[in-house]
Each structure stands twice: as structure tokens, then as C-alpha cells.
Design an enzyme around this catalytic site. Structure first.
Site, PDB file in Angstrom:
ATOM      1  N   ASP A   1       0.938  -1.126  -0.031  1.00 12.51           N
ATOM      2  CA  ASP A   1       0.041   0.083   0.042  1.00 12.51           C
ATOM      3  C   ASP A   1       0.898   1.155  -0.049  1.00 12.51           C
ATOM      4  OD1 ASP A   1      -2.203   1.681   0.357  1.00 12.51           O
ATOM      5  OD2 ASP A   1      -1.779   2.007   2.369  1.00 12.51           O
ATOM      6  N   SER A   2       0.226   2.405  -0.243  1.00  9.52           N
ATOM      7  CA  SER A   2       0.999   3.549  -0.155  1.00  9.52           C
ATOM      8  C   SER A   2       1.387   3.818   1.340  1.00  9.52           C
ATOM      9  CB  SER A   2       0.136   4.473  -0.614  1.00  9.52           C
ATOM     10  OG  SER A   2      -1.194   4.799   0.213  1.00  9.52           O
TER      11      SER A   2
ATOM     12  N   TYR B   1      -0.686   8.369  -2.374  1.00  8.41           N
ATOM     13  CA  TYR B   1      -0.575   8.300  -3.973  1.00  8.41           C
ATOM     14  C   TYR B   1      -1.976   9.037  -4.484  1.00  8.41           C
ATOM     15  CZ  TYR B   1       2.543   4.417  -3.603  1.00  8.41           C
ATOM     16  OH  TYR B   1       3.850   3.392  -3.625  1.00  8.41           O
ATOM     17  N   GLY B   2      -2.972   9.087  -3.649  1.00 10.28           N
ATOM     18  CA  GLY B   2      -4.358   9.743  -4.122  1.00 10.28           C
ATOM     19  C   GLY B   2      -4.249  10.888  -4.988  1.00 10.28           C
TER      20      GLY B   2
ATOM     21  N   CYS C   1      -4.013  -0.897  -1.983  1.00 13.50           N
ATOM     22  CA  CYS C   1      -4.395   0.218  -2.220  1.00 13.50           C
ATOM     23  C   CYS C   1      -5.326   0.514  -3.338  1.00 13.50           C
ATOM     24  CB  CYS C   1      -2.898   0.833  -2.456  1.00 13.50           C
ATOM     25  SG  CYS C   1      -3.026   2.548  -2.855  1.00 13.50           S
ATOM     26  N   ASN C   2      -6.331   1.363  -3.304  1.00 14.04           N
ATOM     27  CA  ASN C   2      -7.349   1.606  -4.118  1.00 14.04           C
ATOM     28  C   ASN C   2      -6.575   2.429  -5.327  1.00 14.04           C
ATOM     29  OD1 ASN C   2     -10.407   0.798  -3.262  1.00 14.04           O
ATOM     30  ND2 ASN C   2      -9.122   1.057  -1.712  1.00 14.04           N
ATOM     31  N   THR C   3      -6.140   3.345  -5.018  1.00 19.39           N
ATOM     32  CA  THR C   3      -5.334   4.054  -5.794  1.00 19.39           C
ATOM     33  C   THR C   3      -4.381   3.429  -6.870  1.00 19.39           C
ATOM     34  OG1 THR C   3      -5.463   6.206  -4.608  1.00 19.39           O
ATOM     35  CG2 THR C   3      -4.109   6.367  -6.321  1.00 19.39           C
TER      36      THR C   3
ATOM     37  N   GLU D   1      -5.343   8.404   9.987  1.00 19.69           N
ATOM     38  CA  GLU D   1      -3.927   8.273  10.348  1.00 19.69           C
ATOM     39  C   GLU D   1      -3.675   9.196  11.838  1.00 19.69           C
ATOM     40  OE1 GLU D   1      -0.938   8.781   7.649  1.00 19.69           O
ATOM     41  OE2 GLU D   1      -1.969   7.406   6.103  1.00 19.69           O
TER      42      GLU D   1
ATOM     43  N   CYS E   1     -11.317   3.145  -0.325  1.00 19.40           N
ATOM     44  CA  CYS E   1      -9.967   3.586   0.125  1.00 19.40           C
ATOM     45  C   CYS E   1      -9.589   2.932   1.415  1.00 19.40           C
ATOM     46  CB  CYS E   1      -9.951   5.262   0.271  1.00 19.40           C
ATOM     47  SG  CYS E   1      -8.521   5.670   0.991  1.00 19.40           S
ATOM     48  N   THR E   2      -8.414   2.479   1.445  1.00 15.12           N
ATOM     49  CA  THR E   2      -7.842   1.524   2.412  1.00 15.12           C
ATOM     50  C   THR E   2      -8.062   2.198   3.717  1.00 15.12           C
ATOM     51  OG1 THR E   2      -5.865   2.388   1.865  1.00 15.12           O
ATOM     52  CG2 THR E   2      -5.926   0.491   1.053  1.00 15.12           C
ATOM     53  N   HIS E   3      -8.128   3.420   4.077  1.00 14.87           N
ATOM     54  CA  HIS E   3      -8.352   4.029   5.378  1.00 14.87           C
ATOM     55  C   HIS E   3      -9.565   3.898   5.745  1.00 14.87           C
ATOM     56  CE1 HIS E   3      -4.404   5.565   4.234  1.00 14.87           C
ATOM     57  NE2 HIS E   3      -4.075   5.964   5.527  1.00 14.87           N
TER      58      HIS E   3
HETATM   59  N1  DGL Z   1      -4.026   3.697   0.120  1.00 18.05           N
HETATM   60  C1  DGL Z   1      -4.553   4.866  -0.678  1.00 18.05           C
HETATM   61  C2  DGL Z   1      -5.946   4.300  -1.355  1.00 18.05           C
HETATM   62  O1  DGL Z   1      -6.304   3.292  -0.883  1.00 18.05           O
HETATM   63  C3  DGL Z   1      -5.284   5.853   0.146  1.00 18.05           C
HETATM   64  C4  DGL Z   1      -3.960   6.839   0.598  1.00 18.05           C
HETATM   65  C5  DGL Z   1      -3.307   7.520  -0.460  1.00 18.05           C
HETATM   66  O2  DGL Z   1      -3.787   8.497  -1.030  1.00 18.05           O
HETATM   67  O3  DGL Z   1      -2.311   6.917  -0.627  1.00 18.05           O
HETATM   68  O4  DGL Z   1      -6.309   4.852  -2.228  1.00 18.05           O
END
Ligand code: DGL
Length: 280
Positions: free
Chosen positions: A19-20, A51-52, A82-84, A161, A193-195
Site C-alpha cells: 500500500d502507499s 498516492y491519491g 491500495c485502491n489508487t 491516520e 480507500c484503504t483507510h
Molecule cells: N491507500 C490509498 C488508497 O486506498 C489511500 C491513501 C493515499 O492516498 O495514498 O487509495
């Protein structure tokens, strides 16, 4: 992915998850729950998060480096947690690497298409994921009669976070973001989004009982299990105590990562190491 590739992979090899940053731990946690025999090598790109808000080219370059790093552990598969990165880089990774790679977007999209009753689905995610329209594309492939409403919610990442999972500030921001989705009467909301699973209770409270929340982390672990089973790659042996079943690597701030990880994963994070990902 052909049979030849599956046969050179080992069932007792680890699964690479990346993930990011810390968000993908929600996916790792689901894999630990649903596949307790599996070993995991987790990489969080804490030096280059988020990453978003980055371009497809940059996220793809980062993702390639991470896959090369994870391959040094002879992983049997890679989960893009990571979705992005799933939205921007998964196609390129699948083409370039000879190893099964799964993302989090398809499993979440599939579940949402199955769950909706009124055909109105909301997706909340980073700007990149919403801009890519990837959830819409996958859902429409499964059911073209649904309408998908995307909403970027960038402030949820820092709130999660900071540990403000149940907090008046998070309630207020969630109300502002989600009111328009409530007004258009969606009955299903993808936490894209993972968070976001970390603030699930706030999201559930604001959306109300009639809206089903889809957590792609949960669905991804199910898909991973099916994929490993089909290829005969499920680890049948319980790892012995002291074998470092879960290993964590980051690109910066290992101590901070470790503290955060220990607050959401209850399986004992022994250590997190910092590596220079630019070398891969
Ligand atoms: N992990 C990213 C996602 O799921 C969210 C955090 C980011 O922007 O990197 O898209």
C-alpha cells in the site's frame, strides 16, 4: 496466468501485500483473519504517501518498484492493497510480471453490484480513484442498469491516520462529504480507500441502517483465498511459532508505522524495517 506459472510457485511461500502506507493494513488484517496459515510480507510506502493525489505514471512507477522488492522474497502472489494503485497500476503490473496479482477494486465492485437493491451505488475514495472511474467501469460490466455516484473524500485519510476514528471532527467532515450521497438515495456505499474501514462506524452512523457498506478489504481476502485454492497454492501448514509469519517494511518512519500497525492488528507486529525503495 497459466498452469506453468502456478506450478513454479510454492504454496508455503509468502504473500506480498503493499500500500502507499498504513491503510493497506486493513487488507492485511483481513488476510490474517481469513487465511491464518499464510505468511505475509507487507510493504508500506510511507515516504511517498499519499498516492491519491499523484499521476498515473508516478503511481505505476512506484508500484513496479514495490513489486520488484516483494519478488526478492519469492512471494507466490501479490495483493495491491491500495485502491489508487489498483486503479492506476494493476493492468500494467499484470502485463509486466509473471505472478498472480490481485487488486482491491474488482472484489469491492462485484459485491456492490450484488448487494444493491435500488441500483444506486455510492463510491467514496481518493481523488485519483474517483477520477479514474474504475469502480463505475467494473460495476457497469456486471450490471449496466445501476447508477454510480463517486465522491472524493481526501480528508478521511489524515483523520484516520491521526486516530480520530470516532470523533466530532470526523463526524462533521463525514456529514459534509456524505450528505449529497444521502440526498440521492444510494442504498450501497463502497469504502473505496484503504483507510475508510477504520472510520466505518462513523460512516455507518451517518449513512444510516438502510445503506450497506462494502469493505473491499474483506472481499479481497475472499477472492485471494479462492484464487490460491484454484491454483493449489493455499498454505496447508500452520506456521511454526517464531517463524516471523508477518514481516513489515516501509520506506520511512518504521517506528511510527509500527505503533500504528499495533493499534489495528492484534497479531503482534514484531518489527518494521525501513528500506530504500528507489533501489528497486
Ligand atoms: N491507500 C490509498 C488508497 O486506498 C489511500 C491513501 C493515499 O492516498 O495514498 O487509495
Amino acid at each position: 496466468m497459466n498452469q506453468e506459472i502456478s506450478s513454479r510457485l510454492q504454496a508455503d511461500a509468502p504473500i506480498g501485500v503493499f500500500d502507499s502506507g498504513v491503510g493497506g493494513l486493513t487488507v492485511a488484517r483481513e488476510i490474517m483473519r481469513q487465511l491464518p496459515n499464510e505468511k505475509i510480507i507487507y510493504f508500506g510506502d510511507t515516504a511517498r504517501v499519499p498516492y491519491g493525489s499523484k499521476s498515473q505514471e508516478t503511481v505505476t512507477r512506484y508500484s513496479r518498484q514495490i513489486v520488484r522488492f516483494l519478488q526478492t522474497f519469492q512471494v507466490k502472489t501479490i495483493v495491491v492493497a491500495c485502491n489508487t494503485a489498483s486503479a492506476y497500476a494493476l493492468d500494467a503490473l499484470e502485463q509486466e510480471f509473471d505472478i498472480p496479482i490481485i487488486g482491491v477494486v474488482k472484489p469491492g465492485a462485484k459485491t456492490a453490484a450484488e448487494v444493491t437493491r435500488n441500483g444506486r451505488i455510492g463510491v467514496i475514495a481518493t481523488e485519483a480513484t474517483i477520477g479514474s472511474r474504475i469502480y463505475s467501469q467494473y460495476i457497469k460490466e456486471l450490471n449496466k442498469d445501476v447508477t454510480i455516484y463517486g465522491k472524493a473524500c481526501p480528508l478521511f485519510v489524515p483523520l484516520a491516520e491521526e486516530g480520530l476514528w470516532q470523533d466530532p471532527v470526523t463526524d462533521e467532515i463525514a456529514k459534509r462529504y456524505l450528505t449529497e450521497l444521502i440526498d440521492i438515495d444510494i442504498d450501497t456505499l463502497i469504502l473505496g480507500c484503504t483507510h475508510y474501514p477504520l472510520i466505518r462506524s462513523t460512516l455507518g452512523k451517518i449513512m444510516g441502517d438502510k445503506v450497506s457498506l462494502v469493505n473491499p478489504a474483506y472481499e479481497t481476502a475472499i477472492e485471494l483465498k479462492q484464487m490460491l485454492e484454484e491454483r493449489g497454492l493455499l498454505n496447508q501448514e500452520t506456521p511454526r511459532l517464531g517463524t516471523n509469519q508477518y514481516q513489515f517494511y516501509v520506506s520511512d518512519g518504521a517506528e511510527k508505522f509500527k505503533r500504528f500497525a499495533n493499534s489495528i492488528i492484534k497479531y503482534g507486529i514484531l518489527s518494521a524495517k525501513t528500506i530504500n525503495i528507489e533501489e528497486y
